[in-house]
Design a protein around this motif. Structure first.
Motif, short mmCIF file in Angstrom:
data_model
loop_
_atom_site.label_atom_id
_atom_site.label_comp_id
_atom_site.label_asym_id
_atom_site.label_seq_id
_atom_site.Cartn_x
_atom_site.Cartn_y
_atom_site.Cartn_z
N GLU A 321 0.82 -1.21 0.00
CA GLU A 321 0.00 0.00 0.00
C GLU A 321 0.86 1.26 0.00
OE1 GLU A 321 -3.16 -0.10 2.92
OE2 GLU A 321 -3.60 -2.20 2.46
N ASN A 343 -6.79 -4.87 -2.00
CA ASN A 343 -6.55 -3.69 -1.16
C ASN A 343 -6.02 -2.48 -1.91
OD1 ASN A 343 -4.14 -5.14 -1.54
ND2 ASN A 343 -3.22 -4.27 0.29
N CYS A 396 -1.37 1.00 7.17
CA CYS A 396 -1.71 -0.43 7.27
C CYS A 396 -0.39 -1.18 7.32
CB CYS A 396 -2.50 -0.85 6.03
SG CYS A 396 -2.66 -2.64 5.78
N MET A 398 0.47 -3.33 5.41
CA MET A 398 0.93 -3.49 4.03
C MET A 398 1.53 -2.18 3.48
SD MET A 398 0.50 -6.63 3.83
CE MET A 398 1.22 -6.88 2.21
N CYS A 407 -5.10 -3.28 7.94
CA CYS A 407 -6.26 -2.39 7.87
C CYS A 407 -7.52 -3.25 7.72
CB CYS A 407 -6.10 -1.42 6.70
SG CYS A 407 -6.36 -2.16 5.09
N CYS A 410 -7.67 -5.39 4.46
CA CYS A 410 -6.70 -6.49 4.44
C CYS A 410 -7.09 -7.56 5.45
CB CYS A 410 -5.30 -5.97 4.75
SG CYS A 410 -4.62 -4.95 3.42
ZN LIG Z 1 -4.34 -2.78 4.14
#
Ligand SMILES: [Zn+2]
Length: 423
Positions: A321, A343, A396, A398, A407, A410
């Protein structure tokens, strides 16, 4: 209309018709190895070998993939070619390499490998590639005769194994095999301690925290000649069992290996769903590719965060992300279709993503300000791109090592995947 109807039939068949495992399969693994060679435009598959391996770690109920994740897919049909018995999406390092500068001028070959439960009768295996419009096409087809004497049946008795966590039957557990990389024979006790530490990290994170009993952790004690791993940028070269190295695609922290054959040979010692390679170094880095493998370094200060971040990639096909290296989305994405990763979005078909998780009064796109810091929205900058690719929250697991949580988008996917594996 006819086409639409056909698509509907195909989807419903793919999603709902799980077959009875014992009618078609034995409880061991059939492994299909091939090479994928090509450049940035084209690629070809070349058959390598078929192996019989002693365990089947996967679900015996959820045989057909219901997620539609990954750049590639295997489809296993009965001998008539009409009944789908097993399918899985996955991605590989080759797919990432295709986007590099090198792929524009130098063709390259990567060893790849897919696994499936061992069929009782003849089956037809189809390897499929996803095109830029997100449609899968068969690129290779092979009739597998399980009675063929060319199927390799190696013995798996060279290395000791140990189950470090979990008591569940492999069919209804998420089985993670941890493989040691760059641990010498004398360092095997360190490997065991390191794995125990990482198991602790793993169960601090939701949803694994609440599902400890559904996970088995295994280790295979396979020593390397030398300690550590290769760091080409520092001219450090070590003779290690899985041939890992930093500087993948000239990105220092990107730690991978192309030795998929060796990885599968070690993983086959136990039943497994996911492969984790723990690399004996304190340098920052890692890697995770969907249904391919995970890598993480043992002694870095961020190892705890990296461990579960990479697992987000390899287990649930989550995208990074964060932006990295690309300014505009066109450089990496087809902007006429949604990217397949759950995502990230380019807002082409946001309904199919997390729109139902966004409050009515949250603007789309969402300003990355204090007001929306903890809200689900649509924040610009994700999937390696600064502009026009969006992520679900400000931060997040990620995206960064600051937060320790996935998040909500996810997390939902990871939960669904955990359920899929443990039925
Ligand atoms: Zn996420």
């Amino acid at each position: 209309m006819k086409n639409l109807f056909f698509v509907f039939l195909l989807i419903s068949n793919t999603v709902f018709a799980q077959i009875n495992f014992d009618d078609y399969f034995l409880s061991k693994t059939l492994r299909f190895d091939y090479s994928r060679a090509g450049n940035s435009d084209t690629s070809y598959i070349f058959f390598e070998q078929i192996k019989e391996e002693p365990f089947w770690g996967g679900s015996k109920v959820n045989l057909t993939d219901t997620f539609n994740f990954g750049d590639y897919r295997i489809m296993l049909y009965d001998s008539t070619g009409t009944k789908l018995l097993y399918s899985r999406g996955y991605s590989t390092l080759f797919r990432e390499w295709k986007d590099t500068e090198e792929a524009k001028h130098t063709p390259l070959s990567y060893y790849e490998s897919v696994v499936m439960p061992f069929p009782k009768q003849k089956v037809i295996l189809k390897l499929q590639d996803r095109d830029k419009k997100n449609v899968f096409h068969t690129v290779f087809e092979y009739v597998i005769n399980p009675k063929s004497y060319f199927i390799v049946k190696d013995k798996y008795n060279k290395y000791e194994t140990e189950r470090l966590h979990g008591k569940r039957d492999a069919a209804i557990a998420l089985d993670i095999v941890v493989l040691p990389e760059g641990y010498t024979e004398a360092e095997m006790p360190k490997f065991r301690k390191d794995v125990q530490r990482f198991i602790k990290y793993f169960f601090k994170v939701k949803p694994f925290k609440q599902n400890k009993k559904k996970v088995n952790f295994w280790m295979v004690k396979a020593a390397s000649e030398e300690s550590g791993t290769d760091i080409p940028g520092d001219n450090v070269w070590r003779n290690t069992i899985l041939n890992t190295h930093f500087y993948t695609f000239d990105t220092e922290r990107y730690l991978t290996t192309r030795d998929v054959n060796k990885i599968r040979n070690l993983a086959a010692y136990v039943p497994y769903d996911q492969i984790y390679i723990l690399v004996n170094t304190s340098k920052y880095g890692g890697g995770g590719i969907y249904n391919y493998y995970n890598l993480c370094t043992a002694d870095n200060e961020y190892a705890e965060q990296v461990f579960t971040h990479e697992f987000g990639h390899a287990f649930a096909a989550l995208a990074d992300e964060y932006p990295y290296g690309y300014t505009d989305a066109e450089e990496l994405y087809d902007m006429t279709v949604e990217p397949w990763q759950v995502n990230i979005t380019n807002l082409v078909d946001f309904e199919s993503k997390w729109k139902n998780m966004v409050d009515k009064d949250t603007p789309i796109p969402t300003p990355d300000t204090e007001e929306y810091r903890n809200k689900v929205g649509v924040f610009e900058g994700a999937g390696y791109v600064h502009k026009r690719i969006y992520r679900p929250v400000h931060d997040c697991k990620m995206r960064s090592n600051v937060t320790k949580e996935f998040c909500p988008v996810c997390l939902k996917t990871v939960k669904q995947m955990l359920n899929f594996y443990t039925k």
